[in-house]
Design an enzyme around this catalytic site. Structure first.
Site, PDB file in Angstrom:
ATOM      1  CB  ALA A  53      44.486  43.476  29.512  1.00  0.00           C
ATOM      2  CG  ASN A  99      50.471  45.844  35.968  1.00  0.00           C
ATOM      3  OD1 ASN A  99      51.089  45.595  36.996  1.00  0.00           O
ATOM      4  ND2 ASN A  99      50.959  46.603  35.015  1.00  0.00           N
ATOM      5  CG  HIS A 141      42.977  38.500  31.132  1.00  0.00           C
ATOM      6  ND1 HIS A 141      44.099  38.190  31.854  1.00  0.00           N
ATOM      7  CD2 HIS A 141      43.373  39.383  30.180  1.00  0.00           C
ATOM      8  CE1 HIS A 141      45.133  38.855  31.367  1.00  0.00           C
ATOM      9  NE2 HIS A 141      44.713  39.587  30.355  1.00  0.00           N
TER      10      HIS A 141
END
Length: 210
Positions: free
Chosen positions: A74, A132, A162
């Site tokens: 991601a 992850n 993020h």
């Protein structure tokens, strides 16, 4: 399409690449055996919180002339970290992850709350299905003990966000990514699935960029 019920029969088949989409326990149990026979793409990056396991698979892949493929998932910016690390001057890698509160906790929240602030090593044990991205950053960068992670539960957002900060002798870089959640699983970003497809495509593409 064949469905295999026997692991030996599966490993002797003509399949070129095995794509794991289960969990880290499955990776720990089956990856060492898989990598001796097949190229292996691993989705559950959290299995590599143990650096010894990562080194073991690296060695087995090399000895058996196989590829161990770890998609970016991601996030982005891994190319910057890999390049910066080559000089030995990579000094800091930090990731701040903000997710809808309901995807992280069952506790009802009215305002954004920092629910974790520490090392990637500890984050993966507390949020095995959600960080992850921190582990993949650690693998290409400074390792799990030196990669800083902050996880924020935010009831005001409906997307995964993020922010990656990298600093070294090359300078500094900030990468911000806002991901839509996968409709069938709000704990996973839609981009994660696309990164798996991109990694498989890269195996056969005649040109590699980045």
């Amino acid at each position: 399409m064949n469905a295999f019920r026997d692991i030996d029969e599966f490993l002797q088949s003509g399949i070129d690449v095995v794509v794991e989409c289960a969990n880290r326990e499955v990776v720990l149990q089956y990856a060492p055996r898989m990598i001796t026979k097949k190229n292996l793409l691993i989705f559950s990056i959290g299995a590599f919180v143990d650096p010894n396991f990562y080194s073991e698979l690296q060695q087995m892949a090399s000895e058996n002339m196989r590829k161990l493929i770890l998609p970016s998932g991601a996030i982005g910016g891994l190319d910057v970290i890999k390049a910066a690390k080559l000089s030995g001057g990579l000094e800091e890698v930090t990731i701040t992850t903000r997710k809808p509160a309901s995807s992280l906790t069952e506790v009802e929240m009215t305002e954004k709350t920092v629910i974790f602030n520490g090392r990637a090593t500890d984050a993966i044990h507390k949020f095995p299905k959600n960080v992850n991205v921190a582990i993949i950053l650690s693998l290409v960068g400074l390792g799990t003990d030196e990669t800083k992670v902050q996880v924020i539960a935010d009831p005001s957002i409906d997307k995964n966000k993020h922010t990656i900060y990298v600093r070294g002798d090359f300078g500094a870089c900030t990468v911000e990514i806002e991901n839509l959640a996968m409709p069938s699983n709000p704990k996973t970003s839609y981009l994660t699935g696309l990164s798996i497809l991109a990694s498989i495509k890269a195996l056969v593409d005649p040109i590699v960029i980045g």
